[in-house]
Design an enzyme around this catalytic site. Sequence first.
Site: not given
Ligand code: GRF
Length: 207
Positions: A11, A13, A93, A107, A109
Amino acid sequence: LKVAVLVSGGGTNLQAILDAVDSGKITNAQVSLVVSNNPNAYALTRAKNHGIEAVCISPKEFESREKFHEALLKKLQESGAELIVLAGYLVAIPPMIVEAFPNKIINIHPSLIPSFCGVGYYGLHVHEAALKRGVKVTGATVHFVDTGTDTGPIILQKAVKIEPDDTPESLQRSVMEKAEWKILPKAINLIANGKVSVDDHIVTISD
Ligand code: GRF
Protein backbone atom coordinates in the site's frame (compact mmCIF):
# COMPACT_ATOMS: atom_id res chain seq x y z
CA LEU A 1 -14.63 13.21 -6.21
CA LYS A 2 -15.29 9.97 -4.29
CA VAL A 3 -12.36 7.60 -4.79
CA ALA A 4 -12.16 3.86 -4.11
CA VAL A 5 -8.67 2.31 -4.03
CA LEU A 6 -8.04 -1.37 -4.76
CA VAL A 7 -4.88 -2.85 -3.24
CA SER A 8 -3.12 -6.21 -2.81
CA GLY A 9 0.07 -5.51 -0.89
CA GLY A 10 2.05 -2.98 1.11
CA GLY A 11 0.00 0.00 0.00
CA THR A 12 2.81 2.50 -0.55
CA ASN A 13 0.91 3.92 -3.53
CA LEU A 14 -2.22 4.19 -1.36
CA GLN A 15 -0.13 5.98 1.25
CA ALA A 16 1.15 8.41 -1.38
CA ILE A 17 -2.47 9.19 -2.31
CA LEU A 18 -3.55 9.69 1.32
CA ASP A 19 -0.53 11.93 2.01
CA ALA A 20 -1.27 13.96 -1.14
CA VAL A 21 -4.88 14.53 0.00
CA ASP A 22 -3.70 15.53 3.49
CA SER A 23 -1.07 17.93 2.10
CA GLY A 24 -3.47 19.51 -0.41
CA LYS A 25 -1.57 18.17 -3.45
CA ILE A 26 -4.85 16.44 -4.33
CA THR A 27 -7.91 18.69 -4.13
CA ASN A 28 -11.60 17.95 -4.67
CA ALA A 29 -11.13 14.25 -3.97
CA GLN A 30 -11.33 11.94 -0.98
CA VAL A 31 -10.64 8.23 -0.56
CA SER A 32 -13.85 6.75 0.85
CA LEU A 33 -13.13 3.02 0.43
CA VAL A 34 -10.15 0.68 0.25
CA VAL A 35 -10.65 -2.91 -0.95
CA SER A 36 -8.04 -5.68 -0.97
CA ASN A 37 -8.19 -9.22 -2.30
CA ASN A 38 -5.58 -10.09 0.35
CA PRO A 39 -6.67 -10.07 4.03
CA ASN A 40 -3.05 -9.57 5.11
CA ALA A 41 -2.36 -6.57 2.90
CA TYR A 42 -0.67 -3.90 5.01
CA ALA A 43 -2.52 -1.44 2.78
CA LEU A 44 -5.69 -2.27 4.77
CA THR A 45 -3.90 -1.21 7.95
CA ARG A 46 -2.84 2.06 6.32
CA ALA A 47 -6.50 2.73 5.40
CA LYS A 48 -7.78 1.90 8.90
CA ASN A 49 -5.10 4.12 10.46
CA HIS A 50 -6.53 6.91 8.29
CA GLY A 51 -10.14 6.23 9.34
CA ILE A 52 -11.11 4.91 5.92
CA GLU A 53 -13.43 1.92 5.37
CA ALA A 54 -11.12 -0.97 4.54
CA VAL A 55 -12.52 -4.32 3.43
CA CYS A 56 -11.19 -7.58 2.09
CA ILE A 57 -13.09 -9.09 -0.83
CA SER A 58 -11.15 -12.20 -1.78
CA PRO A 59 -11.90 -14.54 -4.70
CA LYS A 60 -11.25 -17.40 -2.27
CA GLU A 61 -14.38 -16.47 -0.28
CA PHE A 62 -16.67 -17.14 -3.24
CA GLU A 63 -17.78 -20.36 -4.90
CA SER A 64 -17.15 -18.86 -8.34
CA ARG A 65 -15.19 -16.06 -9.98
CA GLU A 66 -18.49 -14.57 -11.15
CA LYS A 67 -19.81 -14.36 -7.56
CA PHE A 68 -16.57 -12.62 -6.56
CA HIS A 69 -16.95 -10.13 -9.42
CA GLU A 70 -20.59 -9.45 -8.46
CA ALA A 71 -19.65 -8.82 -4.83
CA LEU A 72 -16.81 -6.48 -5.82
CA LEU A 73 -19.02 -4.55 -8.26
CA LYS A 74 -21.80 -4.27 -5.66
CA LYS A 75 -19.41 -2.90 -3.03
CA LEU A 76 -17.97 -0.36 -5.48
CA GLN A 77 -21.40 0.81 -6.61
CA GLU A 78 -22.72 1.04 -3.04
CA SER A 79 -19.72 3.14 -2.04
CA GLY A 80 -20.68 5.76 -4.62
CA ALA A 81 -17.15 5.69 -6.02
CA GLU A 82 -16.70 8.03 -8.98
CA LEU A 83 -13.11 6.95 -9.59
CA ILE A 84 -11.54 3.55 -8.92
CA VAL A 85 -7.76 3.45 -8.46
CA LEU A 86 -5.85 0.19 -8.83
CA ALA A 87 -2.79 0.71 -6.62
CA GLY A 88 -0.75 -2.46 -6.65
CA TYR A 89 -3.92 -4.51 -7.21
CA LEU A 90 -3.03 -7.88 -8.69
CA VAL A 91 -6.44 -9.30 -9.64
CA ALA A 92 -7.79 -8.84 -13.19
CA ILE A 93 -10.75 -6.46 -13.44
CA PRO A 94 -13.52 -8.23 -15.42
CA PRO A 95 -15.26 -6.56 -18.40
CA MET A 96 -18.47 -6.34 -16.29
CA ILE A 97 -16.76 -3.93 -13.89
CA VAL A 98 -14.83 -2.06 -16.59
CA GLU A 99 -18.12 -1.45 -18.42
CA ALA A 100 -19.85 -0.26 -15.23
CA PHE A 101 -17.10 2.38 -14.79
CA PRO A 102 -16.08 3.53 -18.33
CA ASN A 103 -12.86 5.59 -18.15
CA LYS A 104 -13.37 5.74 -14.39
CA ILE A 105 -10.79 3.11 -13.43
CA ILE A 106 -7.06 3.96 -13.45
CA ASN A 107 -4.03 1.77 -12.84
CA ILE A 108 -0.38 2.42 -11.99
CA HIS A 109 2.06 0.15 -13.82
CA PRO A 110 5.79 0.17 -12.97
CA SER A 111 7.15 0.51 -16.53
CA LEU A 112 6.87 2.84 -19.52
CA ILE A 113 3.96 1.12 -21.30
CA PRO A 114 4.01 -0.49 -23.89
CA SER A 115 7.30 -1.91 -22.60
CA PHE A 116 7.30 -4.70 -20.02
CA CYS A 117 3.56 -4.91 -19.51
CA GLY A 118 0.72 -7.35 -20.03
CA VAL A 119 -0.05 -10.70 -18.44
CA GLY A 120 2.74 -11.84 -16.11
CA TYR A 121 4.42 -8.42 -15.91
CA TYR A 122 3.70 -7.42 -12.32
CA GLY A 123 5.78 -6.59 -9.26
CA LEU A 124 9.45 -7.55 -9.49
CA HIS A 125 8.94 -9.40 -12.79
CA VAL A 126 8.61 -6.01 -14.53
CA HIS A 127 12.00 -4.83 -13.24
CA GLU A 128 13.68 -8.19 -13.88
CA ALA A 129 12.58 -7.93 -17.53
CA ALA A 130 13.85 -4.34 -17.85
CA LEU A 131 17.26 -5.28 -16.41
CA LYS A 132 17.42 -8.41 -18.59
CA ARG A 133 16.72 -6.31 -21.71
CA GLY A 134 19.35 -3.80 -20.68
CA VAL A 135 17.21 -0.67 -21.12
CA LYS A 136 18.85 2.51 -19.76
CA VAL A 137 15.55 4.15 -18.82
CA THR A 138 12.39 2.73 -17.34
CA GLY A 139 9.64 4.38 -15.30
CA ALA A 140 5.95 4.22 -14.46
CA THR A 141 2.66 4.74 -16.27
CA VAL A 142 -0.83 5.72 -15.10
CA HIS A 143 -3.49 4.60 -17.55
CA PHE A 144 -7.23 4.10 -17.79
CA VAL A 145 -8.26 0.47 -17.42
CA ASP A 146 -10.00 -1.15 -20.37
CA THR A 147 -10.81 -4.82 -20.85
CA GLY A 148 -7.20 -5.64 -21.78
CA THR A 149 -4.16 -5.92 -19.49
CA ASP A 150 -2.24 -2.61 -19.24
CA THR A 151 -3.72 -1.60 -22.64
CA GLY A 152 -5.93 1.38 -21.75
CA PRO A 153 -5.36 5.05 -22.68
CA ILE A 154 -2.20 6.47 -21.10
CA ILE A 155 -2.69 9.42 -18.74
CA LEU A 156 0.79 10.16 -17.30
CA GLN A 157 4.27 8.64 -17.52
CA LYS A 158 7.51 9.43 -15.71
CA ALA A 159 10.97 8.13 -16.65
CA VAL A 160 13.55 6.76 -14.21
CA LYS A 161 17.23 6.23 -15.11
CA ILE A 162 18.57 2.72 -14.48
CA GLU A 163 21.87 2.66 -12.53
CA PRO A 164 24.57 0.08 -13.43
CA ASP A 165 24.34 -1.55 -9.99
CA ASP A 166 20.55 -1.71 -9.91
CA THR A 167 18.94 -4.98 -8.87
CA PRO A 168 15.24 -5.76 -9.42
CA GLU A 169 14.63 -4.78 -5.80
CA SER A 170 16.58 -1.50 -5.95
CA LEU A 171 15.00 -0.64 -9.29
CA GLN A 172 11.49 -1.34 -7.97
CA ARG A 173 12.18 0.98 -5.06
CA SER A 174 13.47 3.80 -7.23
CA VAL A 175 10.60 3.50 -9.71
CA MET A 176 8.16 3.71 -6.80
CA GLU A 177 9.89 6.65 -5.09
CA LYS A 178 10.78 8.66 -8.21
CA ALA A 179 7.76 7.89 -10.39
CA GLU A 180 4.79 5.95 -9.02
CA TRP A 181 4.30 7.93 -5.85
CA LYS A 182 4.39 11.16 -7.91
CA ILE A 183 2.31 10.45 -11.01
CA LEU A 184 -0.51 8.48 -9.36
CA PRO A 185 -1.52 11.30 -6.97
CA LYS A 186 -1.00 13.80 -9.81
CA ALA A 187 -3.32 11.84 -12.11
CA ILE A 188 -6.01 11.68 -9.42
CA ASN A 189 -5.75 15.43 -8.85
CA LEU A 190 -6.01 16.15 -12.59
CA ILE A 191 -9.10 13.93 -12.90
CA ALA A 192 -10.70 15.36 -9.74
CA ASN A 193 -10.27 18.86 -11.21
CA GLY A 194 -11.64 18.04 -14.64
CA LYS A 195 -8.31 18.37 -16.47
CA VAL A 196 -8.34 14.98 -18.20
CA SER A 197 -10.25 14.07 -21.36
CA VAL A 198 -10.07 10.96 -23.55
CA ASP A 199 -10.76 10.79 -27.27
CA ASP A 200 -10.61 7.24 -28.64
CA HIS A 201 -7.40 6.13 -26.88
CA ILE A 202 -5.64 9.50 -26.66
CA VAL A 203 -5.72 11.34 -23.33
CA THR A 204 -5.53 15.13 -23.31
CA ILE A 205 -4.48 16.97 -20.15
CA SER A 206 -5.52 20.61 -19.88
CA ASP A 207 -3.37 22.39 -17.32
C1 GRF B 1 4.68 -2.57 -6.68
O1 GRF B 1 5.26 -3.58 -7.48
C2 GRF B 1 4.42 -1.36 -7.50
O2 GRF B 1 5.45 -1.17 -8.46
C3 GRF B 1 3.12 -1.68 -8.17
O3 GRF B 1 2.38 -2.43 -7.20
C4 GRF B 1 3.31 -3.05 -6.29
C5 GRF B 1 2.98 -2.78 -4.85
O4 GRF B 1 2.72 -1.45 -4.65
N1 GRF B 1 2.41 -0.50 -8.58
P1 GRF B 1 2.11 -0.91 -3.24
O5 GRF B 1 3.28 -0.67 -2.32
O6 GRF B 1 1.18 -2.00 -2.70
O7 GRF B 1 1.40 0.36 -3.60
